[in-house]
Structure formats: structure tokens, C-alpha cells
Write an enzyme that holds these catalytic residues in place. Structure first.
Site, PDB file in Angstrom:
ATOM      1  N   SER A   1     -37.242 -41.884   9.162  1.00  0.00           N
ATOM      2  CA  SER A   1     -38.339 -42.858   9.090  1.00  0.00           C
ATOM      3  C   SER A   1     -39.648 -42.145   8.839  1.00  0.00           C
ATOM      4  O   SER A   1     -39.833 -40.987   9.242  1.00  0.00           O
ATOM      5  CB  SER A   1     -38.402 -43.605  10.427  1.00  0.00           C
ATOM      6  OG  SER A   1     -39.561 -44.401  10.485  1.00  0.00           O
TER       7      SER A   1
ATOM      8  N   TYR B   1     -39.500 -43.220  19.770  1.00  0.00           N
ATOM      9  CA  TYR B   1     -38.898 -43.421  18.442  1.00  0.00           C
ATOM     10  C   TYR B   1     -39.430 -42.369  17.468  1.00  0.00           C
ATOM     11  O   TYR B   1     -38.659 -41.731  16.744  1.00  0.00           O
ATOM     12  CB  TYR B   1     -39.202 -44.843  17.962  1.00  0.00           C
ATOM     13  CG  TYR B   1     -38.571 -45.206  16.639  1.00  0.00           C
ATOM     14  CD1 TYR B   1     -37.209 -45.524  16.561  1.00  0.00           C
ATOM     15  CD2 TYR B   1     -39.322 -45.249  15.470  1.00  0.00           C
ATOM     16  CE1 TYR B   1     -36.631 -45.880  15.341  1.00  0.00           C
ATOM     17  CE2 TYR B   1     -38.747 -45.601  14.261  1.00  0.00           C
ATOM     18  CZ  TYR B   1     -37.404 -45.914  14.193  1.00  0.00           C
ATOM     19  OH  TYR B   1     -36.839 -46.260  12.991  1.00  0.00           O
TER      20      TYR B   1
END
Ligand SMILES: NC(=O)c1ccc[n+]([C@@H]2O[C@H](COP(=O)([O-])OP(=O)(O)OC[C@H]3O[C@@H](n4cnc5c(N)ncnc54)[C@H](OP(=O)(O)O)[C@@H]3O)[C@@H](O)[C@H]2O)c1
Length: 281
Positions: A134, A147
Site C-alpha cells: 500500500s 497498518y
């Protein structure tokens, strides 16, 4: 070109599900996996093979799953390490267990599954490893540092791996996606750390609101993103006749995140470079 055999983790929704449809539409073979098999039973009707696979399973179990996957068509050409989830919460509210759980799924899951398939890829002197990272790897956002941390750790591990396995004919792609419209931010899937301190109450309420407003309004088109990656692996569409880069940054927002960070680091190094390099012997 013979159809490729793809093994995909986390195909019950989002990118994973879109991968299965895209792969089948390309005339290739898909082995769809999910930790709850009943969620992907319907994919058999579309022509996919299905298999239960929780990426947090112990190494020996993952080794068995890879053997089971190879048995469907005699080999696997592409592994897509896709499964993952979002953990929110500030540092003080995040427990050690919260962090172990998300690193287990988002980092150790792909590492361990890749460890299981590498002997097969080395033996056939071919194979493609795809990691769904990501653009969140490139930044730290308050409330989603857990995250950010997993995707940053994945980036570091995969950069080294890519160079280690290239001599065996194994290709590696690290996809760093911006925000795409999947079920990632669905409140049923986000693990929110429970608030432990009154001091963060207002902040936590605000964070919940932000996640809620982002869910379903992400700019990234999931089937388009997935087709981009499938084309990258197959050397088709945008990738035809091109040397596909190891890192694929998807979406205008993802690109901006990475470019902003790159500029920030260059500015920092230019401004402070002399001071930083003054510590040599
Ligand atoms: N959407 C975005 O904006 C975005 C951006 C960058 C990167 N990503 C990454 O894309 C990947 C896919 O996420 P998504 O956006 O498609 O979200 P999603 O729709 O929520 O899909 C996540 C998938 O991962 C599965 N999963 C979670 N834990 C698992 C485990 N232990 N073992 C096997 N499967 C597991 C889920 O299965 P269950 O049904 O069993 O929960 C689900 O199928 C993730 O790695 C995510 O970090 C997403």
C-alpha cells in the site's frame, strides 16, 4: 501462450475477488482461497478451483496448502499475496496482541506462504510473486500507524526478496495501491482498538468518523486496478513490450503520497546533508 495458474489469498471480497474474475476472464486458471471456504463456494461456478487458506496458519500447514494448490494443475505460476486487514487505534490504545495479530496477517502471512512456494518456483525456474502492499507504507497516519507499519515492513522485506530470487527466474512485483473501493474499511472488517484513555475519546470518535466517510468513497476502481496488475504479470495491455517495474504504484492518490514522501526526503537530505554526513570517522 499456455494459460497461467494463479493462486490468490483472501478472495472473499475486494481485490482478491476481483482478481479471480479478471484471471478467469483472461482465460487463465484461478485457485481462489479464503479462510472461510463457504464464502467462496460460488467461485466454483465461475470456473475457479477453491481452497481453504488462512495466511496465519503455521508453516507446516501452509506447506501442505501449497502442495494441495500445485496438485490442481500440476504447478502454480503466480502467487498473489493479497489477504490483509485494517487495524485502527492510537499507540496507547493499541495492545501488543492487536499488533501481533495485524503483523501476523499482513506481514508474516505473505512471508510464510512465499517461503512455502519458493522451492516449487525455484525448481521450475519460473514464477511470479505479487505482494499487495500500500502507499500507506510511505507515510505515517495518526490512528492507522499499525497498518502503516505492516505495509512498510512488507516493503522492506520484499525489496530484498526480489533481488534474492531473480537469479532463479522468479519475478517479484510489489503493488503499492492508493485507496480502492473494497471492503477494507467496512466497519465489520476494521479492527478498532478499544479506547482505554479518556484523553483520546474525542480523537477516537473523530477517527471512526473519518473511516466511515472513507468507506465506499475511495477513488480507486478495484477491477481496473486488478486488470492493471494482471496485465503487468502477463505482459499485456499497458505492459505489452515494456520492462515492468518491480514497484507498481496504483491510483492518483497513491502516486501523490509516494511523490510527496520522496520530495520530503530529498528536501531533508539537501538541507541537512552536510550535518548528517559529518559523523563519519
Ligand atoms: N482497498 C484499499 O484501499 C487498499 C489499498 C492498498 C492496499 N490494500 C490491500 O489489499 C489487500 C486486500 O484488501 P481489500 O482492500 O481487497 O479489502 P477486503 O475487501 O476487506 O479484502 C480483504 C481480504 O483479506 C481476507 N483476509 C483477512 N485476513 C485473512 C487471513 N488471516 N487469511 C486469509 N484471508 C484473510 C479477507 O477475508 P475474510 O472474508 O475471511 O475476512 C478478505 O477476503 C489487503 O492486503 C489490503 O491491505 C487495499
Amino acid at each position: 501462450m499456455a494459460p497461467l495458474v494463479w493462486l490468490i489469498t483472501g478472495t472473499s471480497s475486494g481485490f482478491g475477488l476481483a482478481f479471480v474474475y479478471s484471471i478467469l476472464a483472461h482465460g487463465d486458471k484461478a485457485i481462489a482461497t479464503a479462510r472461510t471456504l463457504s464464502k467462496i463456494k460460488h467461485l466454483q461456478d465461475s470456473g475457479a478451483e477453491i481452497m481453504q487458506l488462512d495466511v496465519t496458519a503455521p508453516q507446516l500447514e501452509l506447506d501442505e496448502k501449497i502442495k494441495q494448490a500445485i496438485a490442481f494443475y500440476g504447478h502454480v505460476d503466480v502467487l498473489i499475496n493479497n489477504a490483509g486487514y485494517m487495524q485502527t487505534g492510537n499507540w496507547e490504545d493499541l495492545s501488543h496482541e492487536d499488533l501481533l495479530a495485524i503483523f501476523n496477517t499482513n506481514v508474516f502471512g505473505p512471508i510464510n506462504l512465499t517461503r512455502s512456494i519458493l522451492p516449487h518456483f525455484r525448481e521450475q525456474q519460473a514464477g511470479t510473486l505479487v505482494f499487495i502492499g500500500s502507499s500507506a507504507a510511505w507515510q505515517g497516519n495518526p490512528g492507522i500507524s499499525a497498518y502503516n507499519g505492516t505495509k512498510n515492513a512488507l516493503q522492506g522485506m520484499v525489496e530484498g526478496l526480489q533481488q534474492e530470487v531473480l537469479p532463479f527466474g522468479i519475478k517479484t512485483l510489489l503493488v503499492e495501491a492508493g485507496s480502492f473501493r473494497t471492503s477494507l474499511l467496512d466497519p465489520r472488517n476494521v479492527n478498532m482498538a478499544s479506547a482505554k484513555f479518556e484523553a483520546y475519546e474525542e480523537y477516537n470518535t473523530c477517527l471512526k468518523g473519518v473511516i466511515k466517510s472513507l468507506n465506499g468513497t475511495q477513488v480507486g476502481d478495484t477491477p481496473k486496478g486488478v486488470k492493471f496488475i494482471v496485465d503487468a504479470v502477463k505482459g499485456e495491455g499497458w505492459a505489452e513490450g515494456k520492462e515492468v517495474p518491480f514497484r507498481l504504484i496504483l491510483g492518483a492518490d497513491g502516486l501523490k503520497t509516494v511523490m510527496d514522501k520522496a520530495k520530503e526526503v530529498i528536501t531533508l537530505c539537501e538541507k541537512w546533508g552536510d550535518a548528517f554526513s559529518s559523523t563519519d570517522l
